[in-house]
Scaffold this active site. Structure first.
Site, PDB file in Angstrom:
ATOM      1  N   ASN A   7       8.679   8.184  38.279  1.00  0.00           N
ATOM      2  CA  ASN A   7       9.231   7.267  39.281  1.00  0.00           C
ATOM      3  C   ASN A   7       8.070   6.974  40.235  1.00  0.00           C
ATOM      4  O   ASN A   7       7.755   7.769  41.113  1.00  0.00           O
ATOM      5  CB  ASN A   7      10.408   7.938  39.997  1.00  0.00           C
ATOM      6  CG  ASN A   7      11.095   7.001  40.970  1.00  0.00           C
ATOM      7  OD1 ASN A   7      10.583   5.918  41.286  1.00  0.00           O
ATOM      8  ND2 ASN A   7      12.241   7.411  41.470  1.00  0.00           N
ATOM      9  N   ARG A  65      11.305   4.498  35.886  1.00  0.00           N
ATOM     10  CA  ARG A  65      12.226   3.718  36.707  1.00  0.00           C
ATOM     11  C   ARG A  65      11.517   2.402  37.022  1.00  0.00           C
ATOM     12  O   ARG A  65      10.385   2.395  37.495  1.00  0.00           O
ATOM     13  CB  ARG A  65      12.528   4.456  38.009  1.00  0.00           C
ATOM     14  CG  ARG A  65      13.342   3.612  38.958  1.00  0.00           C
ATOM     15  CD  ARG A  65      13.463   4.241  40.323  1.00  0.00           C
ATOM     16  NE  ARG A  65      14.238   3.383  41.215  1.00  0.00           N
ATOM     17  CZ  ARG A  65      14.067   3.337  42.523  1.00  0.00           C
ATOM     18  NH1 ARG A  65      13.155   4.089  43.111  1.00  0.00           N
ATOM     19  NH2 ARG A  65      14.806   2.537  43.263  1.00  0.00           N
ATOM     20  N   HIS A 154      19.063   0.147  43.013  1.00  0.00           N
ATOM     21  CA  HIS A 154      19.440   1.575  42.941  1.00  0.00           C
ATOM     22  C   HIS A 154      20.516   1.796  41.876  1.00  0.00           C
ATOM     23  O   HIS A 154      21.318   2.720  41.971  1.00  0.00           O
ATOM     24  CB  HIS A 154      19.978   2.099  44.295  1.00  0.00           C
ATOM     25  CG  HIS A 154      19.027   1.948  45.437  1.00  0.00           C
ATOM     26  ND1 HIS A 154      19.364   1.324  46.605  1.00  0.00           N
ATOM     27  CD2 HIS A 154      17.746   2.333  45.574  1.00  0.00           C
ATOM     28  CE1 HIS A 154      18.331   1.330  47.430  1.00  0.00           C
ATOM     29  NE2 HIS A 154      17.332   1.933  46.823  1.00  0.00           N
ATOM     30  N   ARG A 215      12.888  -1.805  55.868  1.00  0.00           N
ATOM     31  CA  ARG A 215      13.447  -3.118  55.490  1.00  0.00           C
ATOM     32  C   ARG A 215      14.642  -3.454  56.377  1.00  0.00           C
ATOM     33  O   ARG A 215      15.431  -2.577  56.722  1.00  0.00           O
ATOM     34  CB  ARG A 215      13.841  -3.090  54.016  1.00  0.00           C
ATOM     35  CG  ARG A 215      12.635  -3.131  53.092  1.00  0.00           C
ATOM     36  CD  ARG A 215      13.015  -2.909  51.660  1.00  0.00           C
ATOM     37  NE  ARG A 215      13.018  -1.508  51.286  1.00  0.00           N
ATOM     38  CZ  ARG A 215      13.552  -1.008  50.185  1.00  0.00           C
ATOM     39  NH1 ARG A 215      14.137  -1.821  49.332  1.00  0.00           N
ATOM     40  NH2 ARG A 215      13.505   0.276  49.928  1.00  0.00           N
ATOM     41  N   GLU A 359      18.365  10.354  39.179  1.00  0.00           N
ATOM     42  CA  GLU A 359      17.926   9.176  38.421  1.00  0.00           C
ATOM     43  C   GLU A 359      17.081   9.592  37.219  1.00  0.00           C
ATOM     44  O   GLU A 359      17.135   8.982  36.161  1.00  0.00           O
ATOM     45  CB  GLU A 359      17.101   8.266  39.349  1.00  0.00           C
ATOM     46  CG  GLU A 359      17.935   7.620  40.438  1.00  0.00           C
ATOM     47  CD  GLU A 359      17.122   7.226  41.658  1.00  0.00           C
ATOM     48  OE1 GLU A 359      16.476   8.112  42.254  1.00  0.00           O
ATOM     49  OE2 GLU A 359      17.153   6.046  42.025  1.00  0.00           O
TER      50      GLU A 359
END
Ligand code: AMP
Length: 380
Positions: A7, A65, A154, A215, A359
């Site tokens: 990742n 990912r 996500h 963000r 993940e």
């Protein structure tokens, strides 16, 4: 079969090596501060070299990912030159993520050219979002010309949280109505029904929804041309401000990191307190909206760095949600830090869960599946 999962972020590589028989973790870790003067390595290729030096077991494939698969890359895929070119096209929509994701893929291609690589996309789980949730109300000409719609992000984490929640609660996924809250440095909330995302908070790019580390989350779009004009900003100026200089960092004027914000808030720093309030209010607001979109709610699931580790945030988010049948048990909530557990009170109609997201495991499973599909294709 062993699978290495990577990742790759802009300044970090998280890695995990799985033995797929028994899904056992053989090794894992994080190389961070990539490219920093004092950092351990200067780029992702050097970072990967460091990881390979640390691993004493072999692996047969690498799973990555990849944040933005755009409109054409829906399902996990084995990586080819064409796939790399396609991922590259969406760099500008996920500037914090796709370029480092690609840097990791290219580092593997360079150092381990014969090892197959798979890409698992954050956008996949959201592919079945209905048109009424994914369509933006701008002229169709622009939507069609530039593939402008809500893609969602996500997705790997939301999919893991929904599947794990279904297994733990004994509610078949096909029938479950869940809201999964991925509260990390990047934050998004997803409404899950019939085993898929039916709506989510982010977006076409990766800016929308809840304010994130740096963000902005949802802002009135009118602010963008207004600021550009008043401050003579270019498109790259405004992008930099909204992607890198906004969110919790801008609100708290302290940090993009929740640990530092909570520390400042407990010292009564007013901007840190405001950052916490804005964040929790936005999460709560979307839970209400998505409960309405789902027409009811079976479980509310918290995951990722903030969702798993910060009882205070879960408490603020769940406060005064009795209207939706959501009642947190403060004792259970306080006890569950960084691990799996039920945190709703027995009387709560909606189950509330903390599930450490994983993940990497989902990426490893998908990579294994792709390899076996390819192997069966070759032998068949
Ligand atoms: P992630 O992107 O999932 O790695 O989550 C990163 C975010 O989780 C950062 O804002 C961290 O400050 C926050 N976080 C992780 N652990 C803790 C903790 N124990 N207390 C407060 N915030 C945490």
């Amino acid at each position: 079969m062993n699978i290495l999962v990577l990742n790759c972020g802009s300044s970090s590589i998280k890695f995990r090596l799985y033995a797929m028989e028994g899904e056992q973790i053989l090794a894992g870790g994080l190389i961070d501060r990539i490219g920093e003067e004092e950092g351990p390595v200067q780029n992702h290729r050097e970072g990967l070299r460091l990881i390979l030096d640390r691993l004493d077991q072999d692996f047969q494939a690498v799973g990555h990912r990849v944040v933005h698969g755009g409109p054409r890359l829906h399902d996990p895929v084995l990586i080819t030159k064409d796939i790399i070119a396609e991922i590259c096209r969406y760099n500008e929509l996920a500037p914090l993520h796709n370029p480092p994701n690609l840097a990791g893929i290219e580092a593997v291609a360079d150092l381990l050219p014969t090892v197959p690589q798979a890409a698992v996309f954050d956008t996949s789980f959201h592919q079945r979002m209905p048109d009424h949730a994914s369509t933006y109300a701008i002229p169709r000409f622009f939507r069609e010309k530039h593939n402008i719609r809500k893609f969602g992000f996500h997705g790997i984490s939301h999919e893991y949280l929904a599947h794990r929640g279904s297994a733990l609660l004994g509610i078949p996924l096909a029938k479950a109505r869940f809201i999964t809250c991925h509260l990390g440095n990047g934050t998004s909330i997803t409404a899950v029904a019939g085993g898929w995302s039916i709506d989510t908070t982010i977006g076409f790019g990766t800016l929308a929804g809840i304010p994130m580390g740096t963000r902005c989350g949802d802002i009135d779009p009118a602010i963008i041309p207004f600021l550009m004009e008043k401050e003579s900003l270019t498109t790259s100026d405004i992008s930099r401000i909204l992607y890198y200089e906004s969110g919790l960092l801008a609100l708290s004027e302290t940090s993009n990191d929740m640990r530092s914000i909570i520390k400042e808030a407990s010292a009564q720093n007013p901007m840190a307190l405001l950052a916490l309030e804005v964040y929790c209010y936005q999460v709560k607001k979307f839970i209400g909206a998505f409960a309405a979109a789902l027409g009811g709610l079976d479980a509310l699931i918290f995951g990722a760095g903030i969702g798993e580790n910060v009882p205070l945030i879960r408490e603020k988010v769940c406060s005064n949600l009795g209207l939706l049948g959501i009642h947190l048990d403060p004792d259970r909530n306080g006890e569950v830090v960084g691990r799996e557990g039920l945190i709703s009170s027995p009387a709560s109609r909606v189950k509330i869960m903390v599930i450490p997201t994983n993940e990497e495991l989902l990426i490893a499973r998908e990579t294994k599946r792709l390899l076996s599909v390819e192997a069966s294709g070759m032998t068949g």
